[in-house]
Each structure stands twice: as C-alpha cells, then as structure tokens.
Scaffold this active site. Structure first.
Site, PDB file in Angstrom:
ATOM      1  N   TYR A 149       4.675   0.737  -4.728  1.00  0.00           N
ATOM      2  CA  TYR A 149       3.428   0.194  -4.181  1.00  0.00           C
ATOM      3  C   TYR A 149       3.312   0.505  -2.686  1.00  0.00           C
ATOM      4  O   TYR A 149       2.264   0.947  -2.202  1.00  0.00           O
ATOM      5  CB  TYR A 149       3.416  -1.315  -4.431  1.00  0.00           C
ATOM      6  CG  TYR A 149       2.248  -2.078  -3.863  1.00  0.00           C
ATOM      7  CD1 TYR A 149       0.999  -2.041  -4.480  1.00  0.00           C
ATOM      8  CD2 TYR A 149       2.404  -2.873  -2.727  1.00  0.00           C
ATOM      9  CE1 TYR A 149      -0.070  -2.771  -3.968  1.00  0.00           C
ATOM     10  CE2 TYR A 149       1.352  -3.606  -2.213  1.00  0.00           C
ATOM     11  CZ  TYR A 149       0.117  -3.555  -2.842  1.00  0.00           C
ATOM     12  OH  TYR A 149      -0.939  -4.275  -2.331  1.00  0.00           O
ATOM     13  N   LYS A 164       0.478   2.732  -0.781  1.00  0.00           N
ATOM     14  CA  LYS A 164      -0.376   2.128   0.243  1.00  0.00           C
ATOM     15  C   LYS A 164      -0.224   2.832   1.596  1.00  0.00           C
ATOM     16  O   LYS A 164      -1.190   2.914   2.369  1.00  0.00           O
ATOM     17  CB  LYS A 164      -0.055   0.637   0.377  1.00  0.00           C
ATOM     18  CG  LYS A 164      -0.490  -0.196  -0.813  1.00  0.00           C
ATOM     19  CD  LYS A 164      -1.980  -0.096  -1.071  1.00  0.00           C
ATOM     20  CE  LYS A 164      -2.473  -1.122  -2.070  1.00  0.00           C
ATOM     21  NZ  LYS A 164      -3.917  -0.985  -2.367  1.00  0.00           N
TER      22      LYS A 164
END
Length: 302
Positions: A172, A176
């Site tokens: 993640y 990001k």
C-alpha cells in the site's frame, strides 16, 4: 464565496460508494456539481461482493435534488476506465474534475507478503489512478487543441503510508508513494492543457482504518468527530473548483479540521570532493550528511 462553488461542473469520483469517496460525491453534489459515482462494490480486500453502493449514493444525491449517475467499472482496467470517462462525457456533456480515490488494502509484513497481495494493491491504487487519469487527459488535450481550453482538475489520493512509510503496509505504501510521484509528473505535463493535478493524504475513519480510529475523537469537543470522512471533502471540493486554478503539483495532508502542505523530498546540501570517492572515505562523509540533515519523519507503526 458561493456555497455552489462547483455549480455546473461534471465530476468523477472513483471508489465513491463508501467512506471518503462517498463523502466526496455528496459534497460535490451539494456544491452544485453533477457527479459520476464509481464503485465496484468490492470488499475491504478487493473481493467482489455483488453489492451496489454506487447506486445508493446516487439515490442520496438525487433525493437531495442533485444530479448523479452510477458507474461500476474497474478503474484499474484500461477499457473500464475509458468507459468511465466516456460515460461522464456522454451523460453530462463533458468532464471537469477527476477524483481518484478507489482502493483497498491487504496488509501484511513484507516477509509474509504474497505476490498476489502485492500485485492486487499496486494495481488498484497505482494503475487505478493512472488509467482514468490517462483517458481524462486525452479528452482534455483534445478540448485544448480545439480551442476550448478546459479549467480541469485532478485530485489524487496518496497517504501518509506513502509519504512516510507504514509498517505492515509495504504494498500500500509503495503504491501511495507512486501516486505522489505520478501527481508531480502529471501536474508538470498537463498544465499546458488547462489541467491542474494535486493530491491529498487523508486521515479519517473508513473501512481501511476503522480498527485504528474507532475510538478516536477530537479534543476540540465531543460534538466534532475529527476522524469523520466528511472532514476530508471540503478541500477536495475546493481543489475541484475553478477557484483553485493557480494550485498544482501539491500534496495536502488533511485530518479533522487540519490542512497542511506536505514538504516532500528535496535535494540535500552535497559534500563535493571534486573527484571520485574511495569507499573507505565515505563513512565520515555519510555521518556528516546525516548529522546536518533535517531529522526524518518516523515510519508509521515503527
């Protein structure tokens, strides 16, 4: 300033069936925008559920007197993202704002992270930002070349996990961080077409964070829930308005009533020998560089 700050503007919000995305869709509609509510109806880990949360949000917007349509395309699919952009143009006559918000998590320590867990999260976050952005930009470039320079906006969704790192979220966080870099590149490339590109790094209670923020409330008073997803949307709506035309290539941290401009990677002051270093010389050099630098932000969860 008019409350209808986005009156007449057409907005796509991806992942808008729940949480922060839903709050964005409702806020844009309240500000006068026509909204394409995109959501696959997937579970927290991205698995299909057969649910139709986008339809529910559309019903809320229409019940309040707004205009909205639902879209169930996969934003990380090339043809699906093209269809999403085309639906906005065909339904409302154009596209002014793209809010890339869709995503899910499959948290795991890196040593336990499986290949499919990496691929799935990077796909939906990073490709799921790029694909709609690419198709929207193609439309806006065509408008600009035809002499109809748009006042278009892209708002991407990064995260503190991408800006500072987060233990247990290597997939993640990497996605990001990629979104932050994508934002900077797109802002530099799209300005000539009348398009600004910014990103937010929000902190709010959603399905992805509810176990972390379940008990958190603002010290400003019990009547203000600092972790409510609705706190994130006002900045996104403003960034989607015509008023924000001089702001691009920025990443904003948003939480509760707080808005901050993230200060990203910058070139450090070099120590220049004027010729190639020998490996044995570099220990003291690196120590000096670190000692004279601004302390690094701590990794979340470290």
């Amino acid at each position: 300033m008019s409350e209808q700050i986005c009156a007449g503007r057409t907005v796509i919000v991806t992942g808008a069936g729940r949480g922060i995305g839903r709050a964005h869709a409702l806020a844009f509609a309240a500000a006068g925008a026509r909204v394409v509510v995109n959501d696959l109806g997937s579970a927290l880990d991205g698995a299909a559920t057969g649910e139709t949360p986008a339809e529910q949000v559309v019903a809320e917007i229409r019940a309040a007197g707004g205009e909205a349509v639902a879209n169930g395309d996969d934003v990380a699919d090339w043809d699906g993202s093209r269809n999403l952009v085309r639906q906005a143009i065909d339904t409302f006559g154009g596209l002014d704002v793209l809010v890339n918000n869709a995503g899910f998590v499959r948290d795991r320590m890196l040593v336990n992270l499986a290949e499919d867990e990496w691929d799935a999260v990077v796909r939906v976050h990073l490709k799921g930002h790029f694909a709609p952005l690419r198709h929207a930009a193609e439309y806006w470039r065509g408008e600009s070349k035809a002499g109809r320079t748009p006042s278009a906006r892209v708002i991407n969704t990064s995260s503190g996990a991408g800006l500072q790192g987060s233990v247990g979220q290597g997939n993640y966080g990497a996605a990001k961080a990629g979104i932050a870099a994508l934002t900077l590149t797109a802002a530099a490339e799209f300005g000539r077409y009348g398009v600004t590109v910014n990103a937010i790094a929000p902190s709010a209670r959603t399905r992805m964070t509810e176990t972390v923020f379940a008990e958190m409330m603002s010290t400003q008073g019990s009547d203000f829930d600092a972790m409510a997803p609705e706190n994130i949307s006002p900045l996104v709506v403003w960034l989607g308005s015509a008023e924000s035309g001089d702001v691009t290539g920025k990443i904003f941290e948003v939480e509760g009533g707080k808005v901050a401009l993230a200060d990203g990677w910058r070139h450090g002051t070099p120590i220049d020998k004027g010729q190639r270093w020998h490996p044995a010389e570099l220990g003291p050099v690196v120590a000096k560089l670190i000692a004279e630098s601004v302390p690094q932000e701590p990794v979340y969860g470290a």
